[in-house]
Design a protein around this motif. Structure first.
Motif, mmCIF file in Angstrom:
data_model
loop_
_atom_site.group_PDB
_atom_site.id
_atom_site.type_symbol
_atom_site.label_atom_id
_atom_site.label_comp_id
_atom_site.label_asym_id
_atom_site.label_seq_id
_atom_site.Cartn_x
_atom_site.Cartn_y
_atom_site.Cartn_z
ATOM 1 N N CYS A 137 1.036 -1.324 0.184
ATOM 2 C CA CYS A 137 -0.263 0.104 -0.228
ATOM 3 C C CYS A 137 0.844 1.532 -0.039
ATOM 4 C CB CYS A 137 -1.128 0.304 1.087
ATOM 5 S SG CYS A 137 0.000 0.724 2.274
ATOM 6 N N ARG A 188 1.148 3.261 2.733
ATOM 7 C CA ARG A 188 2.480 3.876 3.311
ATOM 8 C C ARG A 188 3.125 2.165 3.744
ATOM 9 N NH1 ARG A 188 -1.160 4.835 8.696
ATOM 10 N NH2 ARG A 188 1.062 5.730 9.198
ATOM 11 N N CYS A 189 3.118 1.241 2.733
ATOM 12 C CA CYS A 189 4.267 0.597 2.759
ATOM 13 C C CYS A 189 6.053 1.083 2.437
ATOM 14 C CB CYS A 189 3.457 -1.077 2.041
ATOM 15 S SG CYS A 189 2.893 -2.073 2.946
ATOM 16 N N CYS A 198 3.411 -2.676 8.501
ATOM 17 C CA CYS A 198 3.288 -1.843 7.924
ATOM 18 C C CYS A 198 2.046 -0.907 8.199
ATOM 19 C CB CYS A 198 2.318 -1.306 6.473
ATOM 20 S SG CYS A 198 1.489 -0.235 5.905
ATOM 21 N N CYS A 251 -1.801 -0.987 5.824
ATOM 22 C CA CYS A 251 -2.338 -2.610 5.874
ATOM 23 C C CYS A 251 -1.732 -3.844 6.751
ATOM 24 C CB CYS A 251 -1.657 -2.328 4.390
ATOM 25 S SG CYS A 251 -0.134 -3.092 3.927
HETATM 26 ZN ZN LIG Z 1 0.590 -1.106 4.043
#
Ligand SMILES: [Zn+2]
Length: 337
Positions: free
Chosen positions: A168, A170-171, A242, A245
């Motif tokens: 995702c 934010r990963c 993360c 996710c």
């Molecule tokens: Zn993520």
């Protein structure tokens, strides 16, 4: 088959096919931000035969948009039409059977469920990280794919996010960027770059909307169309730690950010996160866009309508409005976020 004749060239492309076309005709896409990226995405999806398109944008067409925001005309700018409404009118000229819903608003935690819940895919046409983090939170929580895209100067980037399958946002970007970011206002932007990135986003969205999500390319596409290079890199795997996710923490959606506050008469203070800024660097970005005065403690930037004071911790006071959405827009336009 005659109903589909206008789409014959893409039906003829076998991975798309008649079934893909039929799927597209009943699908819904949401475009967040009808600027340079959003207008390209909207034009391509409308012409391809999308069933329902929802357009979200709070701004009005200005003359300086016309260089790259391909749907708009001089007449739209003269009339000062909301971008979502101007886009709707032009899109219906290209495909009168598409259902188009418009929202003259910014996307925020309060309206996200209402505007995004029925989307088959969400396309990023925004100009700031904050809204992308909100889209990412919503996407991961509800399992709706979205397509990230951004462009400034001669550089652009695009990447699909398929919840539960790919990394995702934010990963890949655990924290918003620090320091002043170049923006289209301060660093400029070239039309071929925004059209390229918007096209790539539309392509990946079409795969999802036609029921061909397996064909989505899990790549990060980047291009500098002036200096080069143009390249694709594999997306990293999902981060098992993360916050979004993996741990399913959704601070941008749940509105747990420190608030923006009204600040005296006709002013809004933005102090959502601690974000060290180099005021001398910011002053050089803003050179020529308005009056700039700065010292080690504060930078004051004055345009025709607003007076913006920025502090080294990233906080800003925007005088000339009491509308939080407008203040946020000015912050992302001149300081970048
Ligand atoms: Zn993520």
């Amino acid at each position: 088959m005659s109903d589909w004749e206008r789409f014959s060239r893409q039906i003829r492309f076998s991975p798309f096919g008649l079934e893909g076309q039929q799927n597209l005709a009943t699908a819904t896409a949401v475009i967040v931000g009808c600027g340079a990226l959003g207008t390209v995405q909207a034009a391509l999806l409308a012409r391809a035969g999308l069933g329902t398109l929802r357009l979200i944008d709070r701004d009005y067409v200005e003359e300086s948009n016309l260089q790259r925001q391909v749907l708009y005309t001089e007449s739209d700018a003269c009339q000062g039409l909301p971008k979502a409404e101007a886009a709707r009118r032009h899109l219906l000229e290209a495909n009168s059977s598409m259902k188009i819903e418009t929202r003259v608003s910014d996307l925020n935690p309060e309206n996200a469920a209402d505007l995004l819940s029925d989307a088959g895919v969400i396309l990023d046409g925004t100009d700031n990280f904050e809204t992308r983090l909100l889209i990412n939170d919503f996407s991961v929580r509800h399992g709706i794919p979205w397509i990230y895209g951004a462009a400034v100067g001669s550089y652009g980037i695009a990447m699909p996010v398929i919840p539960g399958v790919s990394a995702c946002f934010r990963c890949i970007y655990p924290q918003p960027p620090s320091g002043a970011q170049p923006t289209c206002e301060t660093a400029g932007v070239l039309g071929p770059v925004t059209s390229l990135i918007g096209s790539i986003q539309a392509m990946e969205a079409l795969k999802i909307l036609t029921g061909r999500a397996a064909a989505v390319r899990r790549k990060i596409f980047t291009a500098d169309l002036w200096h080069g290079p143009v390249r694709e890199t594999a997306m990293p795997p999902r981060d098992p730690d993360c916050p979004c996710c993996a741990r399913r923490d959704f601070p941008y959606l749940d509105g747990r950010r420190a608030p923006v506050s009204l600040c005296g008469r006709n002013a809004v203070q933005i102090h959502e996160r601690n974000r060290p800024l180099d005021l001398a660097e910011l002053a050089s970005h803003l050179n020529g866009l308005g009056a700039v005065r700065s010292n080690a403690f504060a930078l004051r930037f004055t345009t025709a309508n607003y007076d913006i004071t920025v502090f080294p911790d990233g906080r800003a006071i925007i005088k000339g409005t009491t509308d939080i959405g407008i203040a946020r827009g000015i912050y992302s336009r001149y300081i970048g976020n």
